[in-house]
Scaffold this active site. Structure first.
Site, PDB file in Angstrom:
ATOM      1  N   HIS A   1      -7.264  -6.016  -0.746  1.00  0.00           N
ATOM      2  CA  HIS A   1      -6.119  -5.141  -0.472  1.00  0.00           C
ATOM      3  C   HIS A   1      -5.152  -5.775   0.531  1.00  0.00           C
ATOM      4  O   HIS A   1      -3.942  -5.576   0.441  1.00  0.00           O
ATOM      5  CB  HIS A   1      -6.612  -3.792   0.066  1.00  0.00           C
TER       6      HIS A   1
ATOM      7  N   ASP B   1      -8.704  -6.007  -5.256  1.00  0.00           N
ATOM      8  CA  ASP B   1      -8.429  -4.883  -4.356  1.00  0.00           C
ATOM      9  C   ASP B   1      -9.382  -3.733  -4.667  1.00  0.00           C
ATOM     10  O   ASP B   1      -9.531  -3.334  -5.823  1.00  0.00           O
ATOM     11  CB  ASP B   1      -6.974  -4.430  -4.550  1.00  0.00           C
TER      12      ASP B   1
ATOM     13  N   SER C   1       0.827  -1.205   0.000  1.00  0.00           N
ATOM     14  CA  SER C   1       0.000   0.000   0.000  1.00  0.00           C
ATOM     15  C   SER C   1       0.870   1.268   0.000  1.00  0.00           C
ATOM     16  O   SER C   1       1.755   1.410  -0.837  1.00  0.00           O
ATOM     17  CB  SER C   1      -0.969  -0.059   1.186  1.00  0.00           C
TER      18      SER C   1
END
Length: 260
Positions: free
Chosen positions: A239, A211, A82
């Protein structure tokens, strides 16, 4: 069989902590690898408060200290998830000879063709503020520290980050997540990478096809601007791939480590 005794450095994303790697770290260690999971400033169990973090470089300091401690004749497999894509990019820039390969797991990924400000602009277009549902954003000038401060909401977590994770992991996240920041106001990241350093490190991107926190279209857009990057996919991952598909991600990372 994958090569043994690799050193993986796993870097968590915004609002999370080293705890989110608990499944993957256990699997990699059971396979004979060494695993380091730095706790970024004001994250996880680090006692620092987000208001005390003065800069993005300060936020990344635990990662940079971990990289500095790697002996000069050793290399690590550097993994960022991320927002930690920007963190590992900074580590790649500062320690390029200590990284055998950098793996961006559905992470923001700069390239020589794509400035960090352009990534931020495109991400905001694809994910406007209302996309974050019940998450809260604060940019109060009276409060010290980075801007904005973000607190991820339970509905957002359940529907756009952890939607494919076991319910126990969502429960864990709701209790351990802390306010974080994208450090939008800082200019220090804009010129933090160079072709000579960052650009010399092998890069692999892991696409997580389900995601919703970093949409598939945005992942593809970044990859279109980074043609030198190897691409792998995990089809059934949200995610939080390290929690929703830990076996698949562990297998993929060991294969990447063996290759590089």
């Amino acid at each position: 069989m994958a090569t043994k005794n690799k050193h993986f450095v796993l870097v968590h994303g915004m609002c999370h902590g080293a705890w989110c790697w608990y499944k993957l770290a256990a699997m990699l260690e059971a396979a004979g690898h060494r695993v380091t999971t730095p706790e970024l400033l004001a994250s996880g169990i680090d006692p620092t408060k987000i208001e005390e973090v003065e800069s993005f470089a300060d936020y990344c300091r635990p990662l940079l200290e971990a990289m500095a401690a790697v002996p000069p004749n050793e290399q690590v497999v550097l993994v960022g998830h991320s927002l930690a894509g920007f963190c590992i990019a900074l580590a790649m820039e500062k320690f390029p000879t200590k990284v055998s390969v950098a793996v961006f797991v559905t992470a923001v990924m700069p390239s020589e063709m794509l400035s960090i400000s352009k990534i931020e602009e495109e991400y905001s277009k694809e994910h406007p503020i209302e996309y974050f549902l019940d998450s809260t954003f604060s940019a109060d000038p009276e409060i010290p520290g980075p801007k904005p401060v973000i607190t991820l909401g339970p509905t957002y977590l359940a529907t756009k980050m952890y939607q494919l994770c076991p319910p126990q992991d969502l429960t864990l996240a709701r209790r351990l997540l802390r306010p974080g920041s994208t450090f939008d106001s800082g200019q220090e990241r804009q010129d933090m990478i160079s072709k000579q350093n960052y650009g010399s490190v092998n890069r692999v991107f892991v696409v997580c096809k389900l995601d919703k926190a970093i949409k598939l279209e945005f992942q593809r857009w970044m990859l279109a601007h980074s043609p030198e990057t190897e691409v792998n996919e995990i089809k059934g991952a949200d995610h939080m791939a390290m929690l929703s598909q830990p076996i698949e991600l562990s297998s993929l990372l060991t294969d990447i480590a063996e290759k590089y």
